[in-house]
Design a protein around this motif. Sequence first.
Motif: not given
Length: 605
Positions: A225-227, A231-233, A243-244, A469-470
């Motif tokens: 889900k979130k991870c 975040r990774i996607a 876009m994720a 990421y940033n």
Amino acid sequence: MTATSATTGTTNAALQAWVDEVAALTTPDKVVWITGSDEEIQGLNDELVAAGTFVKLDESKKPNSYWAASDPSDVARVEDRTFIASEKEEDAGFTNNWMAPAELKGIMTDLYKGCMTGRTMYVIPFVMGHLNADQPMYGVEITDSAYVVVSMKIMARIGEPVLRAMEEQQASFVKCLHSVGYPLTDGKADVKWPCSDTKYIAHFPETREIWSYGSGYGGNALLGKKCYALRIASAMARDEMWMAEHMLILKLTSPTGSKHYIAGAFPSACGKTNLAMIDPTLEGWEAEMVGDDIAWMRFGKDGRLYAVNPEFGLFGVAPGTGENTNPNAMRTVEQGNSIFTNVALTDDGDVWWEGMTDEKPAHLTDWKGNDWTPESGVVSSHPNSRFCTPAKQCPMMADEYDEPNGVPIDAILFGGRRKTTVPLVYETRDWNHGVFVGATLSSETTAAAVGAVGVVRRDPMAMLPFIGYNAGDYVNHWLEIGKQADAAKLPKIYQVNWFRRDREDGSFLWPGFGDNARVLKWIIERLDGSGEGVDTPVGIVPAPGALDTTGLDMTEEQVAKALEVNAEEWATELGLIEEWLAKFGDKLPSQMSDELATLKANLEG
Ligand code: GTP
Ligand code: SPV
Ligand code: MN
């Protein structure tokens, strides 16, 4: 541990090697490859009941459903324990906790050493999105928690068919390692909700890996889900120009039969599930859900942005969900096959939470396992208690949910919880202005994450805890997406705020829920060119009378209050926005400085 001690294995060499490596490190009693069969899941549910983690609900009330209460310390996402471990600190940026990957892996490897002693290690092959997508997005979660396995069965497409496809394609996958961090060393007895005081939710974006330790809670432990999906996607999406996003996806059909698809980014516990399941109070309007939490958007051949919901289940906030607010959610969970965590248990084997019914039950077992009565003076359910239920059970699920290429998005909404300042709805002038509104989005914090509740914080695109990421590069990625298509093909961007309060009596200025359809109707009229709007310094709000308030118990003056752009409030807001944007440093895209200057000029003008 060798592959022979596993119940099965795989011909995907990279996967087999990783499973062997993790088993050698964590030393479980056995390794079980999850097939996802009903018998297998039933067996695990039975084990969870025997262990005291689950209480089976009454079959006649909620078939095939379970109640769980977590350790009181393990109830939400832990943002201060969440890390983006990119090689360079700058690539994590100021919104993320950072540690060098080698250092973090060193610390966590020590924690993982022997951490599955006395337990079973489960291997869960899964795919986020469709198995027959052009580019299936595989993952494998290794976990020592049966609760995670049965929750993943609801939340993602898992098991045998996924593994077979991964084998045929010798596919690469996101490695997701999870442990509750509670080894049963020297025959130590297990507890109902094993977890650890030491928690790490670690992401390695360059190597597309997730390492989670110490928590069994959804967002920390259900790693698809979130991870992964956010975040990774999001890091994958940056590299591959898609876009994720933390967005719901809603299909709306007007009384004349025109269809529109709307995506909405609201921070955690700010209304995505509720809007995705809206039961419109306007005659003749039909709503269907495509997704309630995560949207992956890619450009189609026609140059439009198409969104898919990569999930298979709903992990929704329970409190506040009831017949009056969200009847579609009630219809969904009533069918059973669900897990309820940290809500209250009724004496007749059902669940209850604040807001489910107007009348409170005379007696409950609360989420902490204590006797509860309406006189107890505490809430029966944790504010972040959740239902975990199959998405397909939702009676208003759109057929398009099964479309691997997704649905073309007409409008994007940014929303948050703001007691003041932000009008009920306004339209942005163009994509870059919309990106500015998203980048400066703010909301009062909620119980979805550990920490203070009700504090206004900036939450860019509702992704603050999820940008892998940033954040400056992330805002720039949105601007780059805007350059990929003609303006006419891009979704129009709106800000909404269902949570504005009356300054005098503190009550909500807008009834919300099903009545949010009135705002959606205005938005669709704007898209079609018929909706009337008036310019304000921040954007275009509905002209007087343009919002359909038929049958709504609100005076014109009250509607005006909900839509007001107040000069004093915005003067304060401007200062906060400037402070926020300053944090981006030289990563702030120049377009954002331009938009800030325009807003300033408009407010002063
Ligand atoms: P996550 O799953 O954490 O990402 O949350 P979400 O954005 O899906 O939030 P959800 O729809 O579950 O709503 C969270 C809370 O906000 C619930 O208690 C709802 O009852 C409440 N809520 C949702 N929509 C409205 C609304 O229009 N008005 C008001 N007043 N409350 C709302
Ligand atoms: C959120 O916190 O935004 C959620 C719940 O949707 S969790 O998946 O646990 O993060
Ligand atoms: Mn969410």
